[in-house]
Design an enzyme around this catalytic site. Structure first.
Site, short mmCIF file in Angstrom:
data_model
loop_
_atom_site.label_atom_id
_atom_site.label_comp_id
_atom_site.label_asym_id
_atom_site.label_seq_id
_atom_site.Cartn_x
_atom_site.Cartn_y
_atom_site.Cartn_z
N LYS A 182 0.72 -1.07 0.41
CA LYS A 182 0.04 -0.42 0.58
C LYS A 182 0.90 0.73 -0.25
O LYS A 182 0.72 2.03 -0.51
CB LYS A 182 -1.00 -0.22 1.52
CG LYS A 182 -1.73 -1.14 1.41
CD LYS A 182 -2.43 -1.20 2.33
CE LYS A 182 -2.48 -1.47 3.88
NZ LYS A 182 -1.21 -2.82 3.32
N THR A 183 1.73 1.17 0.82
CA THR A 183 2.90 2.52 0.75
C THR A 183 3.80 2.38 -0.45
O THR A 183 3.38 3.91 -0.98
CB THR A 183 3.65 2.49 1.63
OG1 THR A 183 2.79 1.67 3.29
CG2 THR A 183 4.64 3.40 2.71
N ASP B 92 -1.39 6.52 6.70
CA ASP B 92 -1.16 5.16 6.95
C ASP B 92 -1.66 5.09 8.08
O ASP B 92 -2.59 5.84 8.90
CB ASP B 92 -0.10 4.81 7.00
CG ASP B 92 0.68 3.49 7.15
OD1 ASP B 92 -0.21 2.64 6.44
OD2 ASP B 92 1.26 2.70 7.31
N THR C 286 -5.26 -1.69 7.18
CA THR C 286 -5.21 -3.09 6.88
C THR C 286 -7.13 -3.62 7.65
O THR C 286 -6.88 -4.38 6.94
CB THR C 286 -4.18 -3.17 7.97
OG1 THR C 286 -4.85 -2.89 9.44
CG2 THR C 286 -2.74 -3.08 7.90
N ARG D 17 6.75 -8.18 1.26
CA ARG D 17 6.95 -7.58 2.94
C ARG D 17 8.25 -9.35 3.07
O ARG D 17 9.03 -8.63 3.62
CB ARG D 17 6.80 -6.71 3.65
CG ARG D 17 8.06 -6.34 4.88
CD ARG D 17 7.56 -5.75 5.90
NE ARG D 17 6.82 -4.26 5.39
CZ ARG D 17 5.64 -3.41 5.87
NH1 ARG D 17 5.03 -4.38 6.33
NH2 ARG D 17 5.06 -2.12 5.27
P1 ADP Z 1 2.46 -2.11 2.73
O1 ADP Z 1 2.50 -0.55 3.39
O2 ADP Z 1 0.85 -2.31 2.39
O3 ADP Z 1 1.93 -2.55 4.65
P2 ADP Z 1 4.73 -1.53 1.60
O4 ADP Z 1 4.10 -1.29 0.75
O5 ADP Z 1 5.97 -1.28 2.46
O6 ADP Z 1 3.30 -2.39 2.41
O7 ADP Z 1 5.42 -2.84 1.20
C1 ADP Z 1 6.36 -3.07 1.97
C2 ADP Z 1 7.80 -3.99 1.16
O8 ADP Z 1 7.24 -4.90 -0.08
C3 ADP Z 1 7.93 -2.49 -0.03
O9 ADP Z 1 9.59 -2.49 0.98
C4 ADP Z 1 8.38 -3.66 -0.83
O10 ADP Z 1 10.28 -3.84 -0.81
C5 ADP Z 1 7.60 -4.92 -0.90
N1 ADP Z 1 6.58 -4.64 -1.98
C6 ADP Z 1 5.22 -4.13 -1.55
N2 ADP Z 1 4.46 -4.22 -3.27
C7 ADP Z 1 5.46 -4.76 -3.24
C8 ADP Z 1 5.19 -4.84 -5.35
N3 ADP Z 1 4.12 -5.24 -5.80
N4 ADP Z 1 6.14 -5.37 -5.68
C9 ADP Z 1 7.88 -5.73 -5.09
N5 ADP Z 1 7.55 -5.41 -4.24
C10 ADP Z 1 6.60 -4.98 -3.74
#
Ligand code: ADP
Length: 341
Positions: free
Chosen positions: A72-73, A117, A166, A225
């Site tokens: 998401k981030t 977030d 989430t 992640r």
């Molecule tokens: P969330 O915000 O949903 O908790 P993040 O965007 O922080 O997740 O993603 C966590 C890590 O996973 C990122 O730092 C990245 O390295 C990896 N990641 C997430 N989505 C992808 C994707 N679609 N392709 C490649 N790497 C990804």
């Protein structure tokens, strides 16, 4: 107050908040091509962003929801990149007081993207100030106290709010209705996770073979992640115990050390299933009762652990509560006999 995101979402059963954050940033995709999978989301998002750019208007507010670590981030970063705007980052818990929100909003420039977030953790008071800010770009502030109190209204520049959660079910209906579009991020396909692990290994400068990639991907809970963190643990293992190359043996040994099984479950996940079997005859058991039996916050079980257990069919939700499935008995090597004793 901090506009920095100060809370990394808890990463499932296999990680701690803030764990290896610096590496996380290195591995974060910086363009759409590196953002593997989630094709439908990417396609739809690009249409919305493209239309906003064409109209030279701020893009509609966007909501991303899905489990922690699904991207998401990263997606919020890509939105800002696509719009050519800086991403201002904050979170629900960081916006505790009116002054916090006012400081963030009044510091925005035209076209900025504001990422909030854990938006489900905004308190209702802040939410109510956010509504007119999102809808009409007005900030209504109450100045002073008691009979002398008055409301001051400020105009805000056009901005795009990108919110992530989430737990979309905890958002109030009025807040939810103010997003122009919402996108659900699902667990990834194994091939997508394999591609992510391959790319991450390249960025980290570590050699890994196909079998090891496959082992890590299958143990990753279909979550980028988690996959990246397992890769780093395997790299540690290969550096300490081997030649530095992550091969099948190194990957298997890493999973064994972390007590992660071939379905990606760790000891905590297994404990949830075991407690339901041993203490509640396999269920159904209410979430609060289960939480008490595990000495764990029911919200954490619901938010962090059970979505994955449900997605792989080991746990179901029934009107009477949570129930383990036949597949869970099999996975744990238990028979229903044990249930009868
Ligand atoms: P969330 O915000 O949903 O908790 P993040 O965007 O922080 O997740 O993603 C966590 C890590 O996973 C990122 O730092 C990245 O390295 C990896 N990641 C997430 N989505 C992808 C994707 N679609 N392709 C490649 N790497 C990804």
């Amino acid at each position: 107050m901090s506009t920095e995101m100060n809370q990394e979402p808890f990463d499932g059963a296999q990680g701690k908040p803030g764990d290896d954050r610096a590496v996380d940033l290195v591995l974060r995709p910086q363009n759409w091509d590196d953002y593997v999978g989630q094709d439908k989301v990417k396609r739809n998002l690009k249409v919305i962003l493209g239309a906003a750019l064409k109209r030279k208007e701020a893009c509609d507010h966007l909501l991303f929801f899905g489990q922690a670590g699904l991207g998401k981030t990263t997606l919020a970063n890509l939105v800002a990149l696509e719009l050519g705007a800086p991403l201002r980052i904050t979170s629900g818990p960081a916006l505790e007081k009116m002054a916090d929100l006012a400081a963030v909003l009044t510091n925005l420039n035209a076209g900025d993207v504001l990422f909030v977030d854990e938006v489900h953790r905004l308190n209702r008071l802040i939410e109510e100030v956010l509504y007119p800010a999102m809808e009409m770009r007005k900030l209504h502030l109450v100045v002073g106290k008691g009979p002398a109190a008055r409301t001051v209204t400020m105009d805000l520049p056009p901005f795009t709010l990108v919110a992530a959660t989430t737990r979309p079910n905890l958002l109030s209906a009025p807040l939810r209705s103010r997003f122009g579009a919402s996108f659900k991020l699902d667990y990834y396909e194994v091939v997508d996770i394999e591609a992510i692990v391959r790319r991450s290994a390249r960025l980290l400068g570590v050699q890994i073979d196909d079998k090891a990639i496959s082992i890590i991907a299958r143990a990753s809970r279909y979550t980028p992640r988690t996959a990246n963190r397992l890769l780093r643990r395997a790299r540690d293992y290969a550096e300490v115990h081997g030649t530095g190359v992550i091969d099948e043996a190194a990957a298997l040994k890493t999973m064994e050390m972390l007590e992660i099984d071939e379905l990606g479950l760790d000891s905590h996940d297994r404990r949830i299933l075991e407690i339901i079997i041993d203490k509640f005859g396999g269920g159904p058991v209410g979430l609060a009762t289960l939480g008490a039996a595990m000495n764990e916050d029911a919200g954490v079980i619901e938010d962090v652990y059970e979505p994955y257990l449900m997605s792989i069919g080991l746990l179901t939700r029934t009107p009477g509560g949570r129930k383990v499935t036949e597949a869970a008995y099999q996975h744990l090597g238990r028979s229903h006999q044990a249930k009868m004793l």
